[in-house]
Design a protein around this motif. Sequence first.
Motif, mmCIF file in Angstrom:
data_model
loop_
_atom_site.group_PDB
_atom_site.id
_atom_site.type_symbol
_atom_site.label_atom_id
_atom_site.label_comp_id
_atom_site.label_asym_id
_atom_site.label_seq_id
_atom_site.Cartn_x
_atom_site.Cartn_y
_atom_site.Cartn_z
ATOM 1 N N GLN A 106 0.804 -1.160 0.095
ATOM 2 C CA GLN A 106 -0.017 -0.013 0.054
ATOM 3 C C GLN A 106 0.824 1.371 -0.145
ATOM 4 O O GLN A 106 0.651 2.244 -0.908
ATOM 5 C CB GLN A 106 -0.916 -0.094 1.189
ATOM 6 C CG GLN A 106 -2.009 -0.938 1.275
ATOM 7 C CD GLN A 106 -2.905 -1.121 2.508
ATOM 8 O OE1 GLN A 106 -2.342 -0.459 3.464
ATOM 9 N NE2 GLN A 106 -3.915 -1.794 2.160
ATOM 10 N N THR A 107 1.926 1.132 0.750
ATOM 11 C CA THR A 107 2.986 2.366 0.889
ATOM 12 C C THR A 107 3.444 2.582 -0.559
ATOM 13 O O THR A 107 3.586 3.657 -0.958
ATOM 14 C CB THR A 107 3.942 1.950 1.922
ATOM 15 O OG1 THR A 107 3.285 1.967 3.213
ATOM 16 C CG2 THR A 107 4.772 3.400 2.265
ATOM 17 N N ASP A 108 4.102 1.517 -1.105
ATOM 18 C CA ASP A 108 4.576 1.511 -2.346
ATOM 19 C C ASP A 108 3.482 2.151 -3.550
ATOM 20 O O ASP A 108 4.085 3.310 -4.358
ATOM 21 C CB ASP A 108 5.194 0.297 -2.750
ATOM 22 C CG ASP A 108 6.282 -0.227 -1.954
ATOM 23 O OD1 ASP A 108 6.793 0.702 -1.256
ATOM 24 O OD2 ASP A 108 6.737 -1.223 -1.974
ATOM 25 N N LEU A 110 1.005 4.301 -2.835
ATOM 26 C CA LEU A 110 0.797 5.606 -2.591
ATOM 27 C C LEU A 110 2.072 6.539 -3.173
ATOM 28 O O LEU A 110 1.730 7.501 -3.631
ATOM 29 C CB LEU A 110 0.594 5.850 -1.219
ATOM 30 C CG LEU A 110 -0.717 5.079 -0.482
ATOM 31 C CD1 LEU A 110 -0.920 5.313 0.761
ATOM 32 C CD2 LEU A 110 -2.117 5.913 -1.379
ATOM 33 N N SER A 111 3.280 5.892 -2.618
ATOM 34 C CA SER A 111 4.272 6.727 -3.294
ATOM 35 C C SER A 111 4.486 6.740 -4.536
ATOM 36 O O SER A 111 5.142 7.680 -5.148
ATOM 37 C CB SER A 111 5.516 6.137 -2.474
ATOM 38 O OG SER A 111 5.661 4.928 -3.011
ATOM 39 N N GLY A 112 3.995 5.903 -5.183
ATOM 40 C CA GLY A 112 4.085 6.106 -6.906
ATOM 41 C C GLY A 112 3.175 6.698 -7.516
ATOM 42 O O GLY A 112 3.257 6.991 -8.695
ATOM 43 N N GLN A 113 2.130 7.461 -6.875
ATOM 44 C CA GLN A 113 1.313 8.359 -7.404
ATOM 45 C C GLN A 113 1.749 9.683 -7.913
ATOM 46 O O GLN A 113 2.489 10.229 -7.396
ATOM 47 C CB GLN A 113 -0.054 8.351 -6.508
ATOM 48 C CG GLN A 113 -0.834 7.320 -6.682
ATOM 49 C CD GLN A 113 -2.148 7.304 -5.440
ATOM 50 O OE1 GLN A 113 -2.220 8.333 -4.839
ATOM 51 N NE2 GLN A 113 -3.154 6.293 -5.989
#
Length: 113
Positions: A106-108, A110-113
């Motif tokens: 989930q963190t990955d 979100l950071s990829g957006q």
Amino acid sequence: MQISPVSDAAAIVETNKASSSIEDAACLNQKQKTVELWQERSEDSNDNHRRPTWTKEMHQKFLDAIEILGNDNAVPKKIVEVMGVPGLSRENVACHLQKYRCYMKQTDALSGQ
């Protein structure tokens, strides 16, 4: 002597009710046994099925174990061995690892957006 269809149907219904009641009673009895067994396990203070409290220190040991093993080789059995926490089961670590990986995904995302 001739038996009427109505009385035959009533007899069949009564027979079905009786067998259904026996099956229901057996099912309820099995459920009760399962509940009693679960309660016994829950009351047992030496029960290994209880969830551990994942303190910051324990989670850090978990993260250190993953780092030592490498992400691809970090499987619950090896993580338990590296962590060396008494009473910690493979199942406890498997659950924590699954939640951790889900969180990281989930963190990955979100950071990829």
